[in-house]
Scaffold this motif. Structure first.
Motif, PDB file in Angstrom:
ATOM      1  N   ASN A  81       0.833  -1.213   0.000  1.00  0.00           N
ATOM      2  CA  ASN A  81       0.000   0.000   0.000  1.00  0.00           C
ATOM      3  C   ASN A  81       0.866   1.263   0.000  1.00  0.00           C
ATOM      4  OD1 ASN A  81      -2.557  -1.188  -0.104  1.00  0.00           O
ATOM      5  ND2 ASN A  81      -2.679  -1.403   2.107  1.00  0.00           N
ATOM      6  N   PRO A  82       1.736   1.408  -0.996  1.00  0.00           N
ATOM      7  CA  PRO A  82       2.671   2.536  -0.989  1.00  0.00           C
ATOM      8  C   PRO A  82       2.008   3.884  -1.228  1.00  0.00           C
ATOM      9  CG  PRO A  82       2.784   1.399  -3.084  1.00  0.00           C
ATOM     10  CD  PRO A  82       1.891   0.573  -2.203  1.00  0.00           C
ATOM     11  N   ALA A  83       2.584   4.900  -0.606  1.00  0.00           N
ATOM     12  CA  ALA A  83       2.173   6.289  -0.831  1.00  0.00           C
ATOM     13  C   ALA A  83       2.898   6.781  -2.080  1.00  0.00           C
ATOM     14  CB  ALA A  83       2.515   7.143   0.380  1.00  0.00           C
ATOM     15  N   MET A  84       2.488   6.304  -3.236  1.00  0.00           N
ATOM     16  CA  MET A  84       3.205   6.562  -4.485  1.00  0.00           C
ATOM     17  C   MET A  84       3.197   8.034  -4.875  1.00  0.00           C
ATOM     18  SD  MET A  84       2.280   3.215  -6.706  1.00  0.00           S
ATOM     19  CE  MET A  84       3.418   3.713  -7.988  1.00  0.00           C
ATOM     20  N   ASN A  85       2.141   8.709  -4.550  1.00  0.00           N
ATOM     21  CA  ASN A  85       2.072  10.155  -4.771  1.00  0.00           C
ATOM     22  C   ASN A  85       2.142  10.799  -3.388  1.00  0.00           C
ATOM     23  OD1 ASN A  85       1.732  12.682  -5.807  1.00  0.00           O
ATOM     24  ND2 ASN A  85      -0.424  12.425  -6.313  1.00  0.00           N
ATOM     25  N   ALA A  86       3.298  10.618  -2.739  1.00  0.00           N
ATOM     26  CA  ALA A  86       3.446  10.909  -1.316  1.00  0.00           C
ATOM     27  C   ALA A  86       2.988  12.297  -0.878  1.00  0.00           C
ATOM     28  CB  ALA A  86       4.880  10.653  -0.877  1.00  0.00           C
ATOM     29  N   PRO A  87       3.324  13.381  -1.588  1.00  0.00           N
ATOM     30  CA  PRO A  87       2.888  14.689  -1.080  1.00  0.00           C
ATOM     31  C   PRO A  87       1.365  14.778  -0.915  1.00  0.00           C
ATOM     32  CG  PRO A  87       4.510  14.976  -2.827  1.00  0.00           C
ATOM     33  CD  PRO A  87       4.142  13.515  -2.808  1.00  0.00           C
ATOM     34  N   THR A  88       0.636  14.350  -1.932  1.00  0.00           N
ATOM     35  CA  THR A  88      -0.826  14.386  -1.878  1.00  0.00           C
ATOM     36  C   THR A  88      -1.362  13.312  -0.943  1.00  0.00           C
ATOM     37  OG1 THR A  88      -0.872  15.195  -4.143  1.00  0.00           O
ATOM     38  CG2 THR A  88      -2.927  14.285  -3.281  1.00  0.00           C
ATOM     39  N   ASP A  89      -0.790  12.105  -1.038  1.00  0.00           N
ATOM     40  CA  ASP A  89      -1.258  10.993  -0.202  1.00  0.00           C
ATOM     41  C   ASP A  89      -1.173  11.322   1.286  1.00  0.00           C
ATOM     42  OD1 ASP A  89      -1.779   9.398  -2.420  1.00  0.00           O
ATOM     43  OD2 ASP A  89       0.098   8.277  -2.267  1.00  0.00           O
ATOM     44  N   ASP A 120       6.516  19.707   1.186  1.00  0.00           N
ATOM     45  CA  ASP A 120       7.459  20.211   0.183  1.00  0.00           C
ATOM     46  C   ASP A 120       8.650  19.267   0.015  1.00  0.00           C
ATOM     47  OD1 ASP A 120       5.820  22.405  -0.186  1.00  0.00           O
ATOM     48  OD2 ASP A 120       7.060  23.768   1.011  1.00  0.00           O
ATOM     49  N   GLU A 121       9.131  18.698   1.115  1.00  0.00           N
ATOM     50  CA  GLU A 121      10.251  17.750   1.039  1.00  0.00           C
ATOM     51  C   GLU A 121       9.834  16.489   0.284  1.00  0.00           C
ATOM     52  OE1 GLU A 121      12.295  16.952   4.724  1.00  0.00           O
ATOM     53  OE2 GLU A 121      12.290  19.070   5.289  1.00  0.00           O
ATOM     54  N   LEU A 122       8.625  16.022   0.515  1.00  0.00           N
ATOM     55  CA  LEU A 122       8.127  14.864  -0.247  1.00  0.00           C
ATOM     56  C   LEU A 122       8.051  15.201  -1.735  1.00  0.00           C
ATOM     57  CD1 LEU A 122       5.259  13.538   2.056  1.00  0.00           C
ATOM     58  CD2 LEU A 122       7.485  12.466   1.650  1.00  0.00           C
ATOM     59  N   GLU A 123       7.644  16.422  -2.037  1.00  0.00           N
ATOM     60  CA  GLU A 123       7.554  16.868  -3.426  1.00  0.00           C
ATOM     61  C   GLU A 123       8.928  16.851  -4.099  1.00  0.00           C
ATOM     62  OE1 GLU A 123       5.601  17.387  -6.602  1.00  0.00           O
ATOM     63  OE2 GLU A 123       4.370  17.725  -4.817  1.00  0.00           O
TER      64      GLU A 123
END
Length: 195
Positions: A81-89, A120-123
């Motif tokens: 269940n990865p947070a593939m779109n981490a900033p939004t997820d 922002d860092e995830l982005e």
């Protein structure tokens, strides 16, 4: 001795249930499951240093740990269940603000903060991944809970890595031990020939 790296999700710690079960299933392989730093850039620097200093045969990453695992080049990885779109997820599923850790941490911290700079860092990490010409498709596998109440990234994964590299099963965001034993373990054994 062969080694597996386990990367936990946000709000968790290295000594969780998934790491414990992996250690039992892969009893002849060293499973390293550290507490990952909270801040994304610090977390990925920590993981990169760990990978550079070890010869891991495989990486297992859960949720945000799955996102970090996805960024690692040259090592087979299994994302849960990865947070593939981490900033939004992370912003949508967890939200900005202070949150309690779900498991005890070695540093004794009881809470962590998700703020705008965290997102922002995830982005930054996601942009670096998306701009890479490296082909991750031959080394990235995953499983998605059909009832995941937090993240819905199966279609994104399917498009990036292919149907043959993924599984789905009836569970929510947290991977039940039975699915880990009955579905994930045999899939890893078949796809990666780790055992």
């Amino acid at each position: 001795m062969r080694k597996i790296l386990h990367l936990h999700g946000i709000g968790s710690a290295g000594g969780g249930a998934t790491a414990s079960v992996l250690k039992k299933l892969f009893s002849d392989i060293e499973v390293i499951s550290p507490d990952i730093p909270v801040r994304p850039l610090e977390a990925f620097a920590f993981i990169s240093k760990l990978v550079a200093g070890n010869e891991f045969d495989f990486v297992v990453g859960t949720s945000l740990g799955g996102f970090y695992a996805m960024l690692i080049k040259g090592i087979p990885k299994f994302l849960i269940n990865p947070a593939m779109n981490a900033p939004t997820d992370i912003e949508n599923a967890i939200g900005l603000g202070e949150h309690d850790f779900l498991r005890p941490r070695q540093d004794g911290a009881i809470s962590y903060t998700i703020d705008r700079s965290f997102i922002d860092e995830l982005e930054i990490l996601l942009k670096g991944y998306n701009s890479s010409s490296y082909d991750f498709s031959k080394e990235t596998f995953g499983i998605f809970g059909r009832n995941d109440e937090l993240l819905h990234n199966a279609d994104i994964f399917r498009e990036k890595f292919g149907e043959e590299n993924m599984l789905t099963a009836d569970f929510g965001h947290r991977l039940p031990v039975r699915v880990l034993k009955q579905v994930v373990y045999p899939f890893i054994e078949e796809k990666v020939n780790l055992l």
